[in-house]
Scaffold this motif. Structure first.
Motif, short mmCIF file in Angstrom:
data_model
loop_
_atom_site.label_atom_id
_atom_site.label_comp_id
_atom_site.label_asym_id
_atom_site.label_seq_id
_atom_site.Cartn_x
_atom_site.Cartn_y
_atom_site.Cartn_z
N LEU A 1 -6.11 0.23 4.32
CA LEU A 1 -5.36 1.32 3.71
C LEU A 1 -4.76 2.29 4.72
O LEU A 1 -4.10 3.25 4.34
N GLY A 2 -5.01 2.05 6.00
CA GLY A 2 -4.48 2.95 7.01
C GLY A 2 -5.59 3.64 7.78
O GLY A 2 -6.70 3.12 7.91
N LEU B 1 -2.01 -5.93 2.28
CA LEU B 1 -2.84 -4.99 3.03
C LEU B 1 -3.74 -4.17 2.10
O LEU B 1 -4.93 -3.98 2.37
N VAL B 2 -3.18 -3.70 1.01
CA VAL B 2 -3.96 -2.90 0.06
C VAL B 2 -5.07 -3.75 -0.57
O VAL B 2 -6.22 -3.31 -0.70
N LYS C 1 1.65 2.52 -2.34
CA LYS C 1 1.80 1.48 -3.36
C LYS C 1 1.73 2.08 -4.77
O LYS C 1 2.52 1.73 -5.65
N PHE C 2 0.80 3.00 -4.97
CA PHE C 2 0.66 3.66 -6.28
C PHE C 2 1.96 4.36 -6.68
O PHE C 2 2.43 4.23 -7.82
N TYR D 1 -0.96 6.96 8.00
CA TYR D 1 -1.49 8.32 7.84
C TYR D 1 -1.53 8.72 6.37
O TYR D 1 -2.53 9.28 5.90
N VAL D 2 -0.48 8.42 5.63
CA VAL D 2 -0.42 8.76 4.20
C VAL D 2 -1.44 7.96 3.41
O VAL D 2 -2.11 8.49 2.51
N GLY D 3 -1.60 6.68 3.74
CA GLY D 3 -2.48 5.78 3.01
C GLY D 3 -1.66 4.75 2.26
O GLY D 3 -0.81 5.10 1.43
#
Length: 313
Positions: free
Chosen positions: A299-300, A293-294, A265-266, A258-260
């Motif tokens: 990304l979600g 995944l990124v 990661k950032f 949900y957040v991304g």
């Protein structure tokens, strides 16, 4: 000055300099949400972005969001519901002219990309055009308020505060009010009054990485990912355990999606490299699974796939 007298003075100052006119810089989902909520509670709002296209997208987002609220507010009267939507949108003035947009603002809220240099330049431009007494606020979720304000003059730094809204802004009740080292008590008092005036609940904290919510959530999410990497349990079972065993409304992997994953990661990469008191902390060390995944663009929810696949929903 005694503590009681100081609190009284701050309260009186907040009342005499109450925030009425609000300028939001950034017409994305967060900025549009802040503008919408402010206008809903009858604040005149100016929404600033770099292009008319961005402003149009923000207006479209607000229109859809307000329509959902109006349907619940006036379920038996569509005409009145539409009039209410139109009235709220009528309090929001869009512009691509930053200098004009901040010229009469009591409060300027920045809601743009999470890049320290870009934010510093923006606040330099805001300070050049906004009234001297304006409260300047960043909606950053991870960057230090003090660093964002470090190139401003002393008075402007005293007027700088963090106002961290949560997504989606119209539904989420909390706003973290972040006090940097140089933020004045009067600025905090005015910010608190504004947050309450738009129906939100404030939580005050010092200017520390992640503030309150993300400082607790990010280690939780990263530890869940490491459990998955060590093959302790599947993602769905970890989510089920935390929802039914700890009473959380979402499991850590549902929350990550949900957040991304790119956002997570950032933040953790930044904290591991340069977070005050967090550099080199293994809680925020790189995760192979998250990085993969990124890199793959998973990304979600927003990309249709993250730890879970949303493409078939």
């Amino acid at each position: 000055m005694t503590g009681v007298a100081h609190r009284f003075t701050s309260a009186a100052a907040a009342q005499s300099a109450a925030i009425k006119r609000v300028t939001v810089v950034g017409g994305g989902q967060m900025g549009a949400g802040i503008a919408q909520v402010s206008a809903t509670f009858e604040h005149p709002v100016t929404l600033v972005d770099v292009s008319q296209e961005a402003l149009d997208r923000g207006k479209q987002y607000m229109g859809k969001s307000l329509a959902r609220v109006a349907k619940k507010k006036y379920p038996e009267d569509p005409k009145v519901a539409q009039e209410w939507v139109d009235a709220v949108l009528g309090r929001i003035e869009p512009t691509t002219n930053l200098a004009e947009g901040v010229r009469k603002a009591d409060l300027v809220v920045e809601a743009i990309v999470e890049n320290i240099g870009v934010k510093q330049r923006l606040f330099g431009d805001i300070a050049a055009g906004a009234p001297e007494q304006s409260v300047l606020a960043s909606n950053t979720s991870s960057l230090p308020i003090g660093r964002i304000a470090e190139q401003l003059n002393g008075t402007r730094r005293q007027n700088m505060v963090g106002l961290h809204f949560f997504n989606p802004v119209p539904q989420m009740k909390l706003v973290e009010v972040v006090k940097a080292n140089e933020t004045s008590e009067d600025t905090v008092a005015r910010a608190l009054e504004f947050v309450k005036s738009i129906g939100k609940a404030p939580a005050v904290c010092k200017d520390t990485p992640g503030f309150i919510v993300n400082r607790l959530l990010l280690p939780y999410m990263m530890e869940a990912i490491r459990l998955l990497e060590r093959d302790v349990a599947e993602a769905r079972d970890i989510d089920t355990a935390m929802k039914l065993g700890a009473g959380y409304p979402m499991g850590p992997f549902e929350l990550c999606d949900y957040v991304g994953l790119d956002t997570i990661k950032f933040i953790v990469d930044g904290w591991y490299k340069d977070g005050e008191g967090l550099q080199g902390n293994n809680l925020f060390a790189a995760s192979k699974k998250l990085d993969e995944l990124v890199a793959a663009g998973h990304l979600g929810v927003k990309s249709g796939r993250g730890f879970y696949d949303y493409s078939k929903k």
